[in-house]
Design a protein around this motif. Sequence first.
Motif, PDB file in Angstrom:
ATOM      1  N   LEU A   1       0.860  -1.185   0.000  1.00 33.73           N
ATOM      2  CA  LEU A   1       0.000   0.000   0.000  1.00 33.73           C
ATOM      3  C   LEU A   1       0.897   1.237   0.000  1.00 33.73           C
ATOM      4  O   LEU A   1       1.774   1.374   0.856  1.00 33.73           O
TER       5      LEU A   1
ATOM      6  N   HIS B   1      -5.391   1.392   4.114  1.00 30.65           N
ATOM      7  CA  HIS B   1      -4.177   2.173   4.340  1.00 30.65           C
ATOM      8  C   HIS B   1      -4.120   2.667   5.788  1.00 30.65           C
ATOM      9  O   HIS B   1      -5.104   3.168   6.324  1.00 30.65           O
TER      10      HIS B   1
ATOM     11  N   ARG C   1      -3.233   7.669  -3.110  1.00 34.03           N
ATOM     12  CA  ARG C   1      -2.993   6.301  -2.649  1.00 34.03           C
ATOM     13  C   ARG C   1      -3.007   5.355  -3.832  1.00 34.03           C
ATOM     14  O   ARG C   1      -3.691   5.575  -4.825  1.00 34.03           O
TER      15      ARG C   1
END
Length: 313
Positions: A205, A268, A285
């Motif tokens: 991530l 996340h 992200r």
Amino acid sequence: MGVQDDLLTYYADRYQIVAFWSLRTADRKIVLGNKDNRVCRFCGKAEPEVTFRKDAHAFPECIGNKSLFTHYECDTCNHAFGSGCENDFGNWSLPMRTMARIHGKNGIPTIKQGPNSVYRIDGHPDGLSTNIDETEGFIENDKSARILKFHLRRGPYRPAMVAKAMTKMALSIMPEEELPNFQLALDWIRPGSASEMTVAQMPCLYTFIGGPVANDLITIAVLTRQHEGLAVPYSFLLLRYGHEMLQMILPSIERDIHLYGKRLDVCHFPCFQDDGGTVMRPVKRNLLAFDSAEVIKNDIFVLEFSYQQKIRH
Ligand SMILES: [Zn+2]
């Protein structure tokens, strides 16, 4: 509650922090482990079979670590990691280390692209200087949106080796009592290992943090699951430096085998802030796949900067 608070609650309900460091480049030197009983955590060997003369960085100097070292990495492993997986990590992370002006072993790295490396971005204490050409596709100027797009090329890297480098960072700061949960991971990252364990098909991530960032601050942490009843991965590495935060599920077959083949939802972790406070910055992200052992060359990623007015010389 904001999204950030929701995420913090999610992790506070499921995980505990077993290692945490927030380090500035100028911090005093800290060496983890026992100086008088030196056994290498990575190969299991002790003096006199191996030596411990070199400074063993807990995580690479290239991201600005000039202060956290360990007593439990022998010179042989140190050299092998440096020329192996940490080299892949360095190549993968290079352009963003320049853009964030992070000082590695030899200062801020320079980006060189194009024929004869004619296009360059150099980092300086106060900013970046560029020698670039819009006509060659290195940089794109979207005038209507007032966005400059840099097409930055990573050095050649093997994604699985980048994952090994991050696993090695986590295992370097991991408390000794956690190591039984990572014996197969230790075998996997050991230089020259024949272990073919893949990082379970879980992506890394990734968070990109926009705006001005500290170039001398690294935050690194390892989380572990609170109890076996939770259907979440056993452990995560969290690593923030410059504009990037990486969150990787650490391979613990010992603790996660019962989860294999099951669908896991992972979110996340809230982004570590430069000031340790709550000032929110724009973030992007993404998910990165670090499972291939093939060398990736010419991996270009696009970094966008918005501007108010272009200055011409
Ligand atoms: Zn060793």
